[in-house]
Motif scaffolding. Sequence first.
Motif, PDB file in Angstrom:
ATOM      1  N   UNK A   1       0.816  -1.220   0.000  1.00 18.53           N
ATOM      2  CA  UNK A   1       0.000   0.000   0.000  1.00 18.53           C
ATOM      3  C   UNK A   1       0.848   1.268   0.000  1.00 18.53           C
ATOM      4  N   UNK A   2       2.153   1.110  -0.216  1.00 18.09           N
ATOM      5  CA  UNK A   2       3.073   2.257  -0.168  1.00 18.09           C
ATOM      6  C   UNK A   2       3.739   2.524  -1.517  1.00 18.09           C
ATOM      7  N   UNK A   3       3.002   2.267  -2.593  1.00 12.88           N
ATOM      8  CA  UNK A   3       3.598   2.449  -3.922  1.00 12.88           C
ATOM      9  C   UNK A   3       3.967   3.907  -4.206  1.00 12.88           C
ATOM     10  N   UNK A   4       3.310   4.842  -3.518  1.00  9.38           N
ATOM     11  CA  UNK A   4       3.566   6.271  -3.769  1.00  9.38           C
ATOM     12  C   UNK A   4       4.572   6.859  -2.776  1.00  9.38           C
ATOM     13  N   UNK A   5       5.295   6.000  -2.047  1.00  7.55           N
ATOM     14  CA  UNK A   5       6.221   6.480  -1.014  1.00  7.55           C
ATOM     15  C   UNK A   5       7.221   7.492  -1.569  1.00  7.55           C
ATOM     16  N   UNK A   6       7.914   7.135  -2.631  1.00  5.90           N
ATOM     17  CA  UNK A   6       8.930   8.032  -3.188  1.00  5.90           C
ATOM     18  C   UNK A   6       8.295   9.238  -3.872  1.00  5.90           C
ATOM     19  N   UNK A   7       7.131   9.058  -4.468  1.00  8.58           N
ATOM     20  CA  UNK A   7       6.433  10.187  -5.090  1.00  8.58           C
ATOM     21  C   UNK A   7       6.061  11.228  -4.038  1.00  8.58           C
ATOM     22  N   UNK A   8       5.532  10.782  -2.900  1.00  6.45           N
ATOM     23  CA  UNK A   8       5.150  11.717  -1.836  1.00  6.45           C
ATOM     24  C   UNK A   8       6.362  12.492  -1.345  1.00  6.45           C
ATOM     25  N   UNK A   9       7.461  11.788  -1.123  1.00 11.06           N
ATOM     26  CA  UNK A   9       8.692  12.457  -0.677  1.00 11.06           C
ATOM     27  C   UNK A   9       9.194  13.421  -1.741  1.00 11.06           C
ATOM     28  N   UNK A  10       9.078  13.032  -3.002  1.00 17.16           N
ATOM     29  CA  UNK A  10       9.513  13.900  -4.097  1.00 17.16           C
ATOM     30  C   UNK A  10       8.675  15.186  -4.119  1.00 17.16           C
TER      31      UNK A  10
ATOM     32  N   UNK B   1      19.260  -0.787 -11.229  1.00 15.83           N
ATOM     33  CA  UNK B   1      19.442  -0.108  -9.943  1.00 15.83           C
ATOM     34  C   UNK B   1      19.274   1.413 -10.096  1.00 15.83           C
ATOM     35  N   UNK B   2      18.805   2.040  -9.036  1.00 17.22           N
ATOM     36  CA  UNK B   2      18.617   3.502  -8.998  1.00 17.22           C
ATOM     37  C   UNK B   2      17.730   3.977 -10.147  1.00 17.22           C
ATOM     38  N   UNK B   3      16.661   3.228 -10.418  1.00 15.58           N
ATOM     39  CA  UNK B   3      15.802   3.554 -11.555  1.00 15.58           C
ATOM     40  C   UNK B   3      15.108   4.898 -11.393  1.00 15.58           C
ATOM     41  N   UNK B   4      14.805   5.318 -10.158  1.00 16.16           N
ATOM     42  CA  UNK B   4      14.089   6.574  -9.938  1.00 16.16           C
ATOM     43  C   UNK B   4      15.022   7.746  -9.654  1.00 16.16           C
TER      44      UNK B   4
ATOM     45  N   UNK C   1      18.565  16.959 -13.421  1.00 15.08           N
ATOM     46  CA  UNK C   1      17.961  18.122 -12.747  1.00 15.08           C
ATOM     47  C   UNK C   1      16.469  18.248 -13.014  1.00 15.08           C
ATOM     48  N   UNK C   2      15.733  18.608 -11.958  1.00 13.78           N
ATOM     49  CA  UNK C   2      14.289  18.862 -11.998  1.00 13.78           C
ATOM     50  C   UNK C   2      13.436  17.600 -12.180  1.00 13.78           C
ATOM     51  N   UNK C   3      14.062  16.462 -12.453  1.00 17.79           N
ATOM     52  CA  UNK C   3      13.289  15.264 -12.768  1.00 17.79           C
ATOM     53  C   UNK C   3      13.571  14.098 -11.824  1.00 17.79           C
ATOM     54  N   UNK C   4      14.818  13.790 -11.566  1.00 18.55           N
ATOM     55  CA  UNK C   4      15.156  12.635 -10.737  1.00 18.55           C
ATOM     56  C   UNK C   4      14.732  12.841  -9.284  1.00 18.55           C
ATOM     57  N   UNK C   5      14.477  11.722  -8.595  1.00 17.52           N
ATOM     58  CA  UNK C   5      14.224  11.765  -7.161  1.00 17.52           C
ATOM     59  C   UNK C   5      15.524  12.133  -6.452  1.00 17.52           C
ATOM     60  N   UNK C   6      15.445  13.085  -5.551  1.00 19.83           N
ATOM     61  CA  UNK C   6      16.618  13.528  -4.805  1.00 19.83           C
ATOM     62  C   UNK C   6      16.324  14.860  -4.161  1.00 19.83           C
ATOM     63  N   UNK C   7      16.146  14.869  -2.843  1.00 17.57           N
ATOM     64  CA  UNK C   7      15.687  16.067  -2.152  1.00 17.57           C
ATOM     65  C   UNK C   7      16.590  17.262  -2.286  1.00 17.57           C
ATOM     66  N   UNK C   8      17.873  17.101  -1.954  1.00 16.88           N
ATOM     67  CA  UNK C   8      18.800  18.229  -2.002  1.00 16.88           C
ATOM     68  C   UNK C   8      18.969  18.752  -3.413  1.00 16.88           C
ATOM     69  N   UNK C   9      18.985  17.846  -4.376  1.00 16.88           N
ATOM     70  CA  UNK C   9      19.191  18.241  -5.769  1.00 16.88           C
ATOM     71  C   UNK C   9      18.044  19.107  -6.272  1.00 16.88           C
ATOM     72  N   UNK C  10      16.816  18.643  -6.110  1.00 14.29           N
ATOM     73  CA  UNK C  10      15.677  19.386  -6.656  1.00 14.29           C
ATOM     74  C   UNK C  10      15.465  20.697  -5.896  1.00 14.29           C
ATOM     75  N   UNK C  11      15.750  20.699  -4.582  1.00 14.54           N
ATOM     76  CA  UNK C  11      15.630  21.932  -3.800  1.00 14.54           C
ATOM     77  C   UNK C  11      16.661  22.959  -4.246  1.00 14.54           C
TER      78      UNK C  11
END
Length: 393
Positions: free
Chosen positions: A50-59, A268-271, A351-361
């Motif tokens: 039930x946590x398929x959106x885990x990384x999306x929510x964090x993103x 690996x590291x697909x997102x 940039x602007x697309x990959x999952x990664x908090x510090x990068x996108x911020x």
Amino acid sequence: MIYRMNHTPSYSLPEFDQALIWSVLFLLGIGLVMVYSASAAIAEAQFGSDQSAHYLVRHVIYLLLGIVFGAAAFQVPVHIWQKYAIFLLLAGMLLLILVLLPGVGREVNGSQRWISLYVVNLQPSEMMKLFMIIYASDYVVRKAAELNCFYKGFLPLFALIVVMGFLLLQQPDFGAAAVITVLTIGILFLGGVSIKIFAGLLSLSAVAMFVLIYVANYRLERIIGFMDPWADPLGKGYQLSHALIAFGRGEWFGVGLGGSVEKLFYLPEAHTDFLLAVLAEELGFVGVAVVIALFAILVARAFAIGRQSARLECHFAALVAQGIGLWIGMQAIINMGVNMGVLPTKGLTLPLMSFGGSSITAVCFALAILMRIDWENRQRLRGVQRDDAWHSA
């Protein structure tokens, strides 16, 4: 009344660069969709069905943080960034030191690049890219008369690059060290440094990178794996071989959104680092071409804003704008090159697309400064147009 009728172009000038804004919005939108598509299966395996959106929510949370910080950064006049450039640099250097301290820095996959803030992790090297752009731009403007003097102009900045590179390599973060070095050299070139010094810097950088690759076994293995990924597809060439399979499966129009096989625990590291490979598999050559075109528009507008600043004799703003364009363009090219097998595997996000908090911020923060530069340019142009209108009336 004459002023309004005869000089309406001054009022029709948009507040912001529309092409820049739309390219950023489209990249962010595509990134949101692809992060969810690439990470859903991984999230379910790690956190439950039930946590398929885990990384999306964090993103989304990281993106909202980037927008909030960006909105704050936009309120700051460009001359303030120049005034406090040295303090931003010192703050960045302090963070690079803190991340190396036991108990402060957080280690992930053998690299100590993050500072845990409990709720989120901060990667100082991402903000350091922006801080270095701001400081190098200010340095070039201040030292314009001495820039071609080796001891007074060039040597202090070169020493700073060496110190910063040393700190980054202790994490180790070879990718960030390379990006910051190239950014600094690029800003020196844009600022008018002599061809001799520029060529010397490029040569020294190339030699340093060769030595760093040669003395570190894992970097050398990446180069070997890059040269022939199919020689060891289950070892050194594993990531690249699966990325190439993803590109091959995508063909012209892709297998359809959500239909990627490689994201199902093969790649690996697909997102994060290999998001483009998943996009290529699902959306094909056309999808990749659209992303490349959007990045090209973004970078072209950044350089156009920089040229406009230069024409208005705002040289610091011009270098910052072009430095931001160079950063985003270079990191996008490196990430795409890695995904396509054109460059050796390196852990740099798209940039602007990959999952990664510090990068996108950090990128959202930088783009806010770029938009502020553009906004100030437009205010100056309006002022010039109003003055011309007043005199002609």
